[in-house]
Design an enzyme around this catalytic site. Structure first.
Site, short mmCIF file in Angstrom:
data_model
loop_
_atom_site.label_atom_id
_atom_site.label_comp_id
_atom_site.label_asym_id
_atom_site.label_seq_id
_atom_site.Cartn_x
_atom_site.Cartn_y
_atom_site.Cartn_z
N SER A 85 7.57 3.10 2.66
CA SER A 85 6.53 2.07 2.77
C SER A 85 6.95 0.87 1.92
O SER A 85 7.76 1.01 1.00
CB SER A 85 5.22 2.65 2.22
OG SER A 85 4.28 1.64 2.03
N TYR A 125 0.28 7.10 -4.43
CA TYR A 125 0.91 6.73 -3.16
C TYR A 125 2.20 5.94 -3.42
O TYR A 125 3.26 6.25 -2.88
CB TYR A 125 -0.06 5.91 -2.30
CG TYR A 125 0.48 5.59 -0.92
CD1 TYR A 125 0.58 6.58 0.05
CD2 TYR A 125 0.90 4.30 -0.60
CE1 TYR A 125 1.09 6.30 1.32
CE2 TYR A 125 1.41 4.01 0.67
CZ TYR A 125 1.50 5.02 1.62
OH TYR A 125 2.01 4.73 2.88
#
Ligand code: NAP
Length: 264
Positions: free
Chosen positions: A156, A170
């Site tokens: 990501s 995350y």
């Protein structure tokens, strides 16, 4: 049909970049994973749609076979070694080999540090980092045996910088995945295997919709140089390239795809 040419929306069999390849896509039943599974299959790969939800995996595999593409569903929990080993067995039984592994399954929570429990921290690390480790460990011996392999880890923008939405867990999991990518790339390069990471920005999926309000989404889109969300198929196109013969000299790389949101 002429080799390499498109006929309407169909790619000619001769022109398919991944003809004869076998691919596992984790989290392949929806969102980015589904987009990747479709693009790999459209390029001729036989795809194992691996997901924690067996019904969704079945539906996604059926959607592929309805288009005369080759796909088999499998239920897997990538955080469990036994379940991952079973997935590999099913892939080998169905297709005899594994050429491509797409570590895509992931979860995201927005919890801020002070409210973050150890359990939630561990849950994210398990799915986003331990899962790709277990899948890579289980699949790579079969790639080594064939002297060929492609692993693509879906990280990501969070891994390259810091998550706009997700919490510290995350960002940490996705940054960790980039480290795993580089280490495994270095170890496996002598065996004809490449390992790369794709780092999407905000992509139009259930995960993006579930974790944002409409107003937030619009504000994000407005701030992007390319003023829209990315599409799962666009991630699929990049993955196809990384799995193709055109990408044999790319390994250990982290490739951004974010509409210009993050430029580094
Ligand atoms: P999504 O729509 O939530 O899909 C994720 C899929 O993974 C779901 O089918 C989910 O199943 C499955 N999954 C979750 N835990 C699993 C497990 N333990 N074992 C096997 N499968 C599991 O997410 P997405 O937006 O497509 O994201 C896919 C990947 O891209 C993730 O790694 C995510 O972090 C990354 N990413 C997404 C974006 C974005 O904007 N969407 C941006 C950057 C990176 P269930 O739904 O049934 O739990």
């Amino acid at each position: 049909m002429t080799s390499g040419k498109k006929e309407g929306n169909k790619i000619s069999i001769e022109g398919r970049k991944l003809k004869g390849r076998v691919a596992i896509v984790t989290g392949g039943s929806r969102g980015i994973g589904r987009g990747i599974a479709f693009r790999l299959a459209e390029e001729g790969a036989r795809v194992l749609v691996a997901d924690i939800d067996s019904l969704n995996a079945k539906k996604a595999a059926e959607a592929l076979t309805e288009k005369h593409l080759e796909a088999v569903p499998v239920q897997v929990d990538i955080t469990k070694e036994r379940s991952v080993d079973e997935m590999v067995k099913i892939a080998l039984k169905a297709f005899k080999k594994i050429d491509i592994l797409i570590n895509n399954a992931g979860i995201m929570f927005r919890t801020r540090l002070q409210d973050l429990s150890l359990k939630e921290w561990e849950d994210i690390i398990k799915v986003n980092l331990t899962g790709p480790f277990l899948c890579s460990k289980a699949v790579i011996p079969f790639m080594k045996r064939n002297g060929y392999g492609r692993v693509v880890n879906i990280s990501s923008s969070a891994g390259r910088s810091v998550s706009t939405l997700g919490g510290a867990h995350y960002t940490a999991s996705k940054a960790g995945l980039l480290g795993l990518t580089r280490a495994v790339a270095k170890e496996t390069a002598p065996f004809g295997i490449t390992v790369n990471a794709v780092c999407p920005g905000l992509i139009d999926t259930q995960m993006a919709r579930d974790t944002t309000t409409k107003a937030e989404l619009n504000a994000f889109i407005d701030s992007f140089p390319i003023k829209r969300l990315g599409l799962p198929e666009e991630i699929g196109d990049l993955v196809v390239f990384l799995c193709s013969q055109k990408a044999t000299y790319i390994t250990g790389a982290s490739i951004d795809i974010n509409g210009g949101d993050l430029m580094i």
